[in-house]
Design a protein around this motif. Structure first.
Motif, mmCIF file in Angstrom:
data_model
loop_
_atom_site.group_PDB
_atom_site.id
_atom_site.type_symbol
_atom_site.label_atom_id
_atom_site.label_comp_id
_atom_site.label_asym_id
_atom_site.label_seq_id
_atom_site.Cartn_x
_atom_site.Cartn_y
_atom_site.Cartn_z
ATOM 1 N N GLN A 1 -2.765 4.331 -6.395
ATOM 2 C CA GLN A 1 -3.766 4.190 -5.348
ATOM 3 C C GLN A 1 -5.013 3.462 -5.830
ATOM 4 O O GLN A 1 -5.750 2.871 -5.053
ATOM 5 C CB GLN A 1 -4.151 5.577 -4.816
ATOM 6 C CG GLN A 1 -5.142 5.572 -3.661
ATOM 7 C CD GLN A 1 -4.585 4.880 -2.412
ATOM 8 O OE1 GLN A 1 -3.384 4.958 -2.171
ATOM 9 N NE2 GLN A 1 -5.448 4.201 -1.665
ATOM 10 N N SER A 2 -5.202 3.453 -7.129
ATOM 11 C CA SER A 2 -6.378 2.792 -7.693
ATOM 12 C C SER A 2 -6.382 1.291 -7.381
ATOM 13 O O SER A 2 -7.441 0.677 -7.256
ATOM 14 C CB SER A 2 -6.442 3.007 -9.211
ATOM 15 O OG SER A 2 -5.235 2.544 -9.824
ATOM 16 N N CYS B 1 0.833 -1.210 0.000
ATOM 17 C CA CYS B 1 0.000 0.000 0.000
ATOM 18 C C CYS B 1 0.868 1.261 0.000
ATOM 19 O O CYS B 1 0.551 2.262 -0.658
ATOM 20 C CB CYS B 1 -0.935 -0.012 1.206
ATOM 21 S SG CYS B 1 -2.245 -1.243 1.071
ATOM 22 N N ALA C 1 -10.047 -2.532 -1.631
ATOM 23 C CA ALA C 1 -11.071 -2.137 -0.663
ATOM 24 C C ALA C 1 -12.465 -2.487 -1.167
ATOM 25 O O ALA C 1 -13.328 -2.944 -0.401
ATOM 26 C CB ALA C 1 -10.959 -0.652 -0.362
ATOM 27 N N SER C 2 -12.689 -2.311 -2.463
ATOM 28 C CA SER C 2 -14.005 -2.614 -3.023
ATOM 29 C C SER C 2 -14.299 -4.117 -3.008
ATOM 30 O O SER C 2 -15.458 -4.531 -2.942
ATOM 31 C CB SER C 2 -14.101 -2.082 -4.455
ATOM 32 O OG SER C 2 -13.198 -2.782 -5.303
ATOM 33 N N LYS D 1 0.952 4.188 -3.035
ATOM 34 C CA LYS D 1 0.750 5.619 -2.770
ATOM 35 C C LYS D 1 1.887 6.453 -3.351
ATOM 36 O O LYS D 1 1.659 7.516 -3.951
ATOM 37 C CB LYS D 1 0.641 5.844 -1.271
ATOM 38 C CG LYS D 1 0.400 7.289 -0.894
ATOM 39 C CD LYS D 1 0.266 7.454 0.601
ATOM 40 C CE LYS D 1 0.027 8.927 0.956
ATOM 41 N NZ LYS D 1 -0.085 9.125 2.411
ATOM 42 N N GLU E 1 -6.402 5.923 5.679
ATOM 43 C CA GLU E 1 -5.278 6.313 4.831
ATOM 44 C C GLU E 1 -4.044 5.528 5.253
ATOM 45 O O GLU E 1 -3.588 5.639 6.379
ATOM 46 C CB GLU E 1 -5.003 7.810 4.992
ATOM 47 C CG GLU E 1 -3.957 8.358 4.031
ATOM 48 C CD GLU E 1 -4.457 8.455 2.606
ATOM 49 O OE1 GLU E 1 -3.628 8.576 1.707
ATOM 50 O OE2 GLU E 1 -5.684 8.399 2.399
ATOM 51 N N CYS F 1 -5.239 -0.055 -4.579
ATOM 52 C CA CYS F 1 -5.721 -0.178 -3.197
ATOM 53 C C CYS F 1 -7.228 0.028 -3.126
ATOM 54 O O CYS F 1 -7.917 -0.622 -2.332
ATOM 55 C CB CYS F 1 -4.997 0.825 -2.306
ATOM 56 S SG CYS F 1 -3.229 0.484 -2.122
ATOM 57 N N ASP F 2 -7.730 0.926 -3.948
ATOM 58 C CA ASP F 2 -9.176 1.133 -3.985
ATOM 59 C C ASP F 2 -9.893 -0.130 -4.471
ATOM 60 O O ASP F 2 -10.973 -0.482 -3.969
ATOM 61 C CB ASP F 2 -9.515 2.308 -4.904
ATOM 62 C CG ASP F 2 -8.956 3.624 -4.369
ATOM 63 O OD1 ASP F 2 -8.688 3.696 -3.139
ATOM 64 O OD2 ASP F 2 -8.752 4.559 -5.172
#
Length: 690
Positions: free
Chosen positions: A650-651, A641, A657-658, A645, A686, A653-654
């Motif tokens: 970051q996409s 992660c 999360a989804s 960053k 974050e 990591c998104d």
């Protein structure tokens, strides 16, 4: 009589109370004769029946009495006729007197051998002990037994009493049985005799001693505690694996009319020159070679003899260790027994004192042993005290060989307690399993004998072999017979036991999902033809991660995977972590899989590699849980992660999360450094840059 030659008289109760068990007795006694034909063809065997209508024995003719005792076969060398005679025993009509039968058998042995061959003359009594013993005209029954025991001791006779106490007749008199048991148990106190109680044909088969194996020492010498303290000991084998009898090659090339033909097959080898196949190489021009990489290193017999380790004969104490440090599964090969040198009172006292001290302190001794001079190897083993509860038997030691470092196989397996909660059994499943295990307990219960006692459980493979060999001896074209019920009891589950406990079995099945395990089809893929990750083939291999890499025949095996490739990374990863030849493979697999994920994310264009990276990450997470490496995965996730960053990724990591992706929590793996709450909110908050 030869060293291992034995004289045996079998005393068989054929009275009415034994009729229901006689078919099994016939079968088992015929197997006894078959074994003697294989192992001890010069042994001499006689058979005495008691409980018969007829009376036929020398004692009855000479002194009278001893009725209903019939000598079926006088003592002579075992042959095929004995096997057939034991298969067709007559059914008696009178209650048999086993003391009369013992006297008749003893008379046969004494008349034939006299005072010679002490210790090689044996009687085996088989009865149910339900028939009443007649009162003696002179003295009590105990007086009879004492007189018989004196003769046994004088002439060196042995007695084995096998009492069948399985399914008895409803009219069996328990008072008579108890009285007979009391009489039989007097013999072991007065002479060399033993009484064995059996409850089924299988234990009866195991109780009958078919071969007279004389003890032979493998070592006689000093147990060296120190240069100043040595104890004279003898070492015997306590248990040893029974091997198949040697099968010899037979040639039918000899003329049928040649009565002296041995039909022996001799094998001669000729060595020829590789360059000139016609030229014969004599022994003095041949030399052994040993593979060393791609080359063969020649080593002469003199050179090989010079480098051989040649220890001196002896048994030396290296030290003592707590008994808990010696694992039972580390015992290797046969079990030996150390006893003090017979007749040496000092050695007997020293062995007893040492054994009792070790037992009191819960210690074992570690020994270095070289059994004979010139022996090419040294063994290290554990000496365990064996205290005797019989005043006439001295204390001794059991000796088990221990492995060296090269002999131990390091196989590491994840603990069940550290598996995810989703695969842990619930309370109902655990209770059903406990009941199922308790149902199949072979231990003694309700005052019954333990099932499948090692001392009375014969090797079913050997017994099957003896049956087939005897059948083939009579008819070479005979088909292999079905498995006998006596042997089936050892090799197959007890159908009656499962039928009686059907409700427990059904409850066990209801608590678990029981389904067939589909067989994997062997892959016919050749090197360079693998399908890309995500294919149907990969899903099959994902469920069975041990079938992975391609060998020279084109079929994958886990042991050949040494790195994670680009074509089938998930299969390669699962194969690496499943390898047990070294603990380093797990760390190597995690490291290489982590690098693959980094590469996919870094080389991604507009997220085209994200699905593949997510797939690899899921495989990595699953593998870390199974191999109890949650910390390595969680550390990697934190670094990943932070990497995303810093590099505007970051996409990814998104996306994690989804998909509800998280760290490995303590619920999933007890060794995790992340609590359930920390794992849940890891991708929501974050992430801190590393």
């Amino acid at each position: 009589m030869a060293r291992n030659k034995e004289a045996l008289v079998v005393l068989l109760d054929v009275g009415p109370s034994m009729h229901h068990i006689l078919p099994d007795v016939e079968k088992i006694c015929s197997i006894l004769a078959q074994k003697k034909l294989i192992y001890s063809k010069y042994d001499e065997v006689g058979v005495v029946l008691f409980g018969t209508e007829e009376t036929e024995n020398e004692v009855a003719k000479e002194v009278g009495g001893y009725g209903h005792v019939f000598v079926l076969r006088n003592i002579k060398v075992v042959d095929g006729d004995l096997v057939e005679a034991l298969k067709k025993l007559p059914r008696g009509t009178f209650c048999g007197d086993f003391l009369d039968a013992i006297v008749v058998g003893m008379d046969m042995l004494i008349k034939k051998y006299g005072l010679t061959n002490k210790g090689k003359k044996r009687m085996c009594l088989i009865t149910d002990g339900c028939s009443e013993i007649k009162d003696s005209h002179e003295g009590s029954k105990e007086d009879q037994v004492n007189i018989i025991a004196e003769q046994f001791t004088r002439y060196g006779l042995k007695l084995e009493c096998i009492v069948f106490r399985g399914s008895l007749r409803p009219d069996a008199n328990e008072t008579v049985m108890a009285e007979n048991d009391r009489i039989l148990n007097v013999f072991p106190k007065k002479t060399y005799a033993k009484t064995i109680y059996v409850e089924n044909p299988t234990s009866l088969l195991g109780a009958i001693k078919t071969r007279n194996i004389f003890p032979v020492t493998i070592f006689r010498g000093d147990l060296e505690i120190s240069p100043q303290l040595k104890i004279k000991v003898w070492v015997y084998k306590k248990s040893s694996e029974e091997k198949f009898p040697t099968l010899k090659k037979y040639s039918d090339k000899a003329p049928q009319t040649d009565k002296f033909a041995t039909h022996e097959v001799k094998v001669d080898y000729e060595y020829k020159n590789h360059e000139n196949s016609i030229k014969y190489v004599p022994p003095d021009q041949r030399i052994k070679g040993y593979q060393y990489g791609p080359q063969v290193v020649p080593i002469s017999s003199d050179e090989w003899d010079a480098v051989k380790f040649k220890p001196d004969k002896g048994v030396k104490l290296l030290g003592f260790s707590d008994a808990s440090n010696i694992m039972r599964h580390h015992y290797m090969k046969d079990v030996n027994i150390f006893v003090a040198e017979p007749g040496d009172i000092g050695a007997t006292l020293a062995v007893s004192a040492l054994a009792r001290a070790m037992k009191e302190m819960d210690k074992v001794a570690i020994l270095r042993c070289v059994w004979r001079q010139g022996q090419g190897n040294v063994v290290i083993g554990a000496l365990t005290p064996n205290l005797s509860d019989n005043d006439l038997v001295a204390d001794s030691f059991f000796f088990n060989i221990l492995p060296f470092a090269e002999d131990i196989r390091e196989f590491t397996f994840p603990s069940f307690s550290n598996l995810p909660a989703s695969v842990q059994p619930d309370d109902d499943q655990q209770l059903a399993t406990d009941n199922f295990v308790q149902m199949l307990d072979l231990g003694p219960s309700n005052n019954q004998q333990e099932e499948l006692l090692p001392d009375f459980t014969p090797n079913p493979v050997l017994e099957r072999f003896y049956n087939c060999l005897e059948l083939k001896a009579q008819n070479p074209d005979a088909m292999v017979p079905p498995l006998d019920k006596t042997i089936r009891r050892i090799t197959e589950p007890d159908a009656e036991l499962f039928a009686r406990n059907k409700s427990i079995v059904d409850a066990f099945r209801r608590r678990f999902e029981v389904k067939p395990n589909p067989k994997l089809k062997k892959s016919s893929k050749r090197l360079g033809q693998e399908k890309p990750s995500g294919s149907d083939d990969e899903k099959v291999l994902h469920d069975f991660p041990t079938l992975n890499v391609i060998d020279t025949t084109g079929i994958k095996t886990a042991a050949q995977v040494e790195k994670i490739g680009d074509l089938t990374p998930i299969q390669d990863f699962e194969a690496l972590i499943s390898r047990r030849d070294s603990p380093e493979w797990v760390n190597k697999a995690i490291k290489e899989m982590s690098n693959k994920i980094y590469d996919l994310i870094e080389d991604s264009y507009r997220g085209d590699n994200y699905p593949k990276a997510l797939e690899l990450l899921e495989a990595l997470r699953r593998g870390c849980i199974l191999e109890q490496e949650p910390k390595q995965f969680n550390d990697f996730m934190r670094l990943l992660c932070g990497f995303c960053k810093k590099n505007d990724l970051q996409s990814f990591c998104d996306l994690l999360a989804s998909k509800g992706f998280s760290l490995i929590s303590k619920t999933e793996a007890a060794d995790s450094d992340a609590s359930d709450e920390e794992a849940r909110i890891f991708l929501i908050k974050e992430p801190e840059s590393e």
